[in-house]
Design an enzyme around this catalytic site. Structure first.
Site, PDB file in Angstrom:
ATOM      1  N   LYS A 133      -9.409   7.921   2.546  1.00  0.00           N
ATOM      2  CA  LYS A 133      -9.841   6.526   2.366  1.00  0.00           C
ATOM      3  C   LYS A 133     -11.259   6.316   2.887  1.00  0.00           C
ATOM      4  O   LYS A 133     -11.910   5.329   2.530  1.00  0.00           O
ATOM      5  CB  LYS A 133      -8.875   5.573   3.066  1.00  0.00           C
ATOM      6  CG  LYS A 133      -7.516   5.433   2.404  1.00  0.00           C
ATOM      7  CD  LYS A 133      -6.673   4.381   3.101  1.00  0.00           C
ATOM      8  CE  LYS A 133      -5.296   4.243   2.478  1.00  0.00           C
ATOM      9  NZ  LYS A 133      -4.411   5.380   2.809  1.00  0.00           N
ATOM     10  N   HIS A 170      -9.671   1.872   0.281  1.00  0.00           N
ATOM     11  CA  HIS A 170      -8.215   1.728   0.220  1.00  0.00           C
ATOM     12  C   HIS A 170      -7.836   1.269  -1.184  1.00  0.00           C
ATOM     13  O   HIS A 170      -8.077   0.119  -1.563  1.00  0.00           O
ATOM     14  CB  HIS A 170      -7.758   0.725   1.269  1.00  0.00           C
ATOM     15  CG  HIS A 170      -6.275   0.734   1.509  1.00  0.00           C
ATOM     16  ND1 HIS A 170      -5.379   1.338   0.647  1.00  0.00           N
ATOM     17  CD2 HIS A 170      -5.525   0.213   2.519  1.00  0.00           C
ATOM     18  CE1 HIS A 170      -4.156   1.181   1.105  1.00  0.00           C
ATOM     19  NE2 HIS A 170      -4.222   0.508   2.249  1.00  0.00           N
ATOM     20  N   CYS A 193       0.804  -1.222   0.000  1.00  0.00           N
ATOM     21  CA  CYS A 193       0.000   0.000   0.000  1.00  0.00           C
ATOM     22  C   CYS A 193       0.841   1.278   0.000  1.00  0.00           C
ATOM     23  O   CYS A 193       0.306   2.380  -0.113  1.00  0.00           O
ATOM     24  CB  CYS A 193      -0.946  -0.018   1.189  1.00  0.00           C
ATOM     25  SG  CYS A 193      -1.952  -1.511   1.223  1.00  0.00           S
ATOM     26  N   HIS A 204      -2.649   7.713   6.600  1.00  0.00           N
ATOM     27  CA  HIS A 204      -2.904   6.399   6.019  1.00  0.00           C
ATOM     28  C   HIS A 204      -4.327   5.975   6.375  1.00  0.00           C
ATOM     29  O   HIS A 204      -5.061   5.510   5.503  1.00  0.00           O
ATOM     30  CB  HIS A 204      -1.872   5.398   6.532  1.00  0.00           C
ATOM     31  CG  HIS A 204      -1.947   4.065   5.874  1.00  0.00           C
ATOM     32  ND1 HIS A 204      -1.825   3.910   4.514  1.00  0.00           N
ATOM     33  CD2 HIS A 204      -2.140   2.817   6.390  1.00  0.00           C
ATOM     34  CE1 HIS A 204      -1.933   2.623   4.206  1.00  0.00           C
ATOM     35  NE2 HIS A 204      -2.127   1.947   5.328  1.00  0.00           N
ATOM     36  N   GLU A 216      -1.022   5.144  14.174  1.00  0.00           N
ATOM     37  CA  GLU A 216      -0.680   6.347  13.399  1.00  0.00           C
ATOM     38  C   GLU A 216      -0.901   7.610  14.231  1.00  0.00           C
ATOM     39  O   GLU A 216      -0.091   8.549  14.170  1.00  0.00           O
ATOM     40  CB  GLU A 216      -1.495   6.402  12.111  1.00  0.00           C
ATOM     41  CG  GLU A 216      -1.035   7.512  11.176  1.00  0.00           C
ATOM     42  CD  GLU A 216      -1.640   7.433   9.781  1.00  0.00           C
ATOM     43  OE1 GLU A 216      -1.172   8.167   8.897  1.00  0.00           O
ATOM     44  OE2 GLU A 216      -2.585   6.630   9.578  1.00  0.00           O
ATOM     45  N   PHE A 272       1.614  -3.573   3.856  1.00  0.00           N
ATOM     46  CA  PHE A 272       1.904  -4.892   4.408  1.00  0.00           C
ATOM     47  C   PHE A 272       3.388  -5.206   4.214  1.00  0.00           C
ATOM     48  O   PHE A 272       3.953  -4.942   3.153  1.00  0.00           O
ATOM     49  CB  PHE A 272       1.083  -5.973   3.705  1.00  0.00           C
ATOM     50  CG  PHE A 272      -0.365  -6.039   4.131  1.00  0.00           C
ATOM     51  CD1 PHE A 272      -0.871  -5.222   5.127  1.00  0.00           C
ATOM     52  CD2 PHE A 272      -1.231  -6.948   3.536  1.00  0.00           C
ATOM     53  CE1 PHE A 272      -2.198  -5.299   5.527  1.00  0.00           C
ATOM     54  CE2 PHE A 272      -2.564  -7.035   3.916  1.00  0.00           C
ATOM     55  CZ  PHE A 272      -3.046  -6.214   4.913  1.00  0.00           C
TER      56      PHE A 272
END
Length: 420
Positions: free
Chosen positions: A338, A343, A166, A306, A317, A406
């Site tokens: 998002k 996403h 991502c 994110h 975060e 990831f």
């Protein structure tokens, strides 16, 4: 050596909110959700029945039918946004040194639709022996979007793909930024594309318990920082930026959207899919970007986080932001687009970079929609300004974009309002 300055001179977007930059931005300003029932395959037996699909995309606007059939959907999206961005940049390619124009374009997953179709056909027809489409491998591999864009335009400069889940397209943009400021190219077409809303994509994320199962209300399923969040919502699409060396852009009279002033990269080195609970990688990547840009934390006005709407990721975060920015964290605007696009995986960084640039241009922070109730976890500090539910007007000089993937891959980009 003295590093060159790098600016953004063209944009292109195919997103769940619209298939141009202006449609994308309008959707963000309206607080519109791109989520709805999945149309690509029968989801009856799946835990999740919805996603943020691209709507109304017509590849024939960008490619003839014969060429389009040689490409997976993710590559079609990539070519489309590249054509949008090159047109937007007003580049006169007959006057340019094509050896100094490159393409760095990524995909986190690549051609999963092509992969599923070909492997599925093979196993359904085993008695016929191996029979594969000659374009199977070129359609599947994640580097081919960069290759196709360079072939279409004749760009002979640096050309490759980036894959960091991502964080992919943020890493691609960071690489493009670095090559230009090191004088390895005048212009780079950069960004990312993803089209992974498929049986394998949804089934795989379901198996990991990573995506929302709020099937009764898809439009409200992506709800970063809300107590009832239960995972991210899959999205798809593509974003493209034309990065250009400043003096080159000025010499040709290009319009300049913003300046790229810094990038950061780091690794969590912690877990295959979960972010570090203390936000260590997120903290480090923001610090690296700020140091690279030569600015202070207090110079940042807006963070496009994110913010995927996962129980653990949102908390880590926020912890990182508070550690990096201290008291200034309470003066920032923070939002997760998002919540509207879902996403977009490997395309997320490019789409969110465009959101940052448009926020700078328009003096408006896009919202984090679907906030209904605060999380009781004390680590989400609701004294921070998450820009919940409605856009907020603000003069934005510097915007920061976070993307985490990831594998613990973290990438951060910093954009500034352009000034001589």
């Amino acid at each position: 050596m003295e590093l060159k300055r790098v600016v953004v001179t063209g944009l292109g977007a195919i997103t769940p909110l619209g298939n141009t930059v202006s449609e994308f931005w309008d959707g963000l300003m309206q607080g519109k959700s791109g989520a709805g029932p999945i149309t690509y395959f029968d989801t009856t037996l799946f835990k999740t029945h919805f996603a943020c699909e691209v709507k109304g995309f017509d590849v024939n606007q960008y490619l003839d039918r014969k060429e389009a059939r040689k490409m997976d959907l993710y590559t079609q999206y990539a070519v489309a946004v590249a054509k949008q961005a090159v047109e937007d940049s007003s580049l006169d390619l007959e006057k340019e040194d094509l050896n100094r124009i490159g393409v760095i374009f990524g995909s986190g997953i690549g051609g999963i639709h092509a992969f599923e179709a070909e492997i599925g056909y093979y196993y359904q027809h085993l008695e016929q022996g191996p029979k594969f489409n000659p374009f199977f491998i070129p359609k599947m591999i994640s580097d081919i979007a960069a290759g196709q864009i360079s072939i279409i335009f004749g760009f002979h400069g640096p050309n490759y793909s980036v894959a960091s889940a991502c964080a992919t397209s943020s890493n691609a943009i960071a690489d493009a930024f670095n090559l230009i400021r090191l004088d390895k190219a005048n212009i780079i077409v950069t960004g990312g594309a993803e089209a992974a809303i498929s049986a394998g994509g949804v089934g795989g994320f379901n198996a990991m318990h990573a995506i929302s199962t709020r099937n009764d209300s898809p439009e409200t399923a992506s709800r970063p920082f809300s107590a009832s969040r239960d995972g991210f919502v899959m999205g798809e699409g593509s974003g493209c930026l034309i990065l250009e060396e400043l003096e080159h852009a000025k010499a040709r009279g290009a319009k300049i959207y913003a300046e790229v002033i810094g990038e950061g990269m780091s690794a969590d080195a912690y877990h295959l899919t979960a972010s570090h609970p203390e936000g260590l990688g997120a903290k480090l990547v923001m610090q690296n970007a700020i140091e690279d840009a030569g600015i202070k934390p207090e110079d940042v006005d807006y963070i496009n986080v994110h913010g995927t709407s996962t129980p653990v990721g949102d908390i880590s975060e926020v912890r990182a932001i508070k550690e990096v920015f201290g008291e200034h964290a309470y003066k920032l605007n923070i939002s997760s687009t998002k919540s509207m696009t879902g996403h977009m995986l490997g395309a997320a960084g490019a789409a969110e970079a465009i959101a940052c640039i448009m926020a700078i241009q328009n003096g408006v922070v896009p919202p984090t929609i679907n906030h209904e109730e605060d999380d009781k976890d004390e680590n989400i500090d609701y004294n921070l300004n998450f820009t919940f539910n409605k856009p907020q007007k603000r003069d934005i000089n510097v915007a920061l974009s976070n993307t985490f993937g990831f594998g613990g891959h973290n990438a951060c980009l910093l954009f500034r309002k352009y000034a001589e």
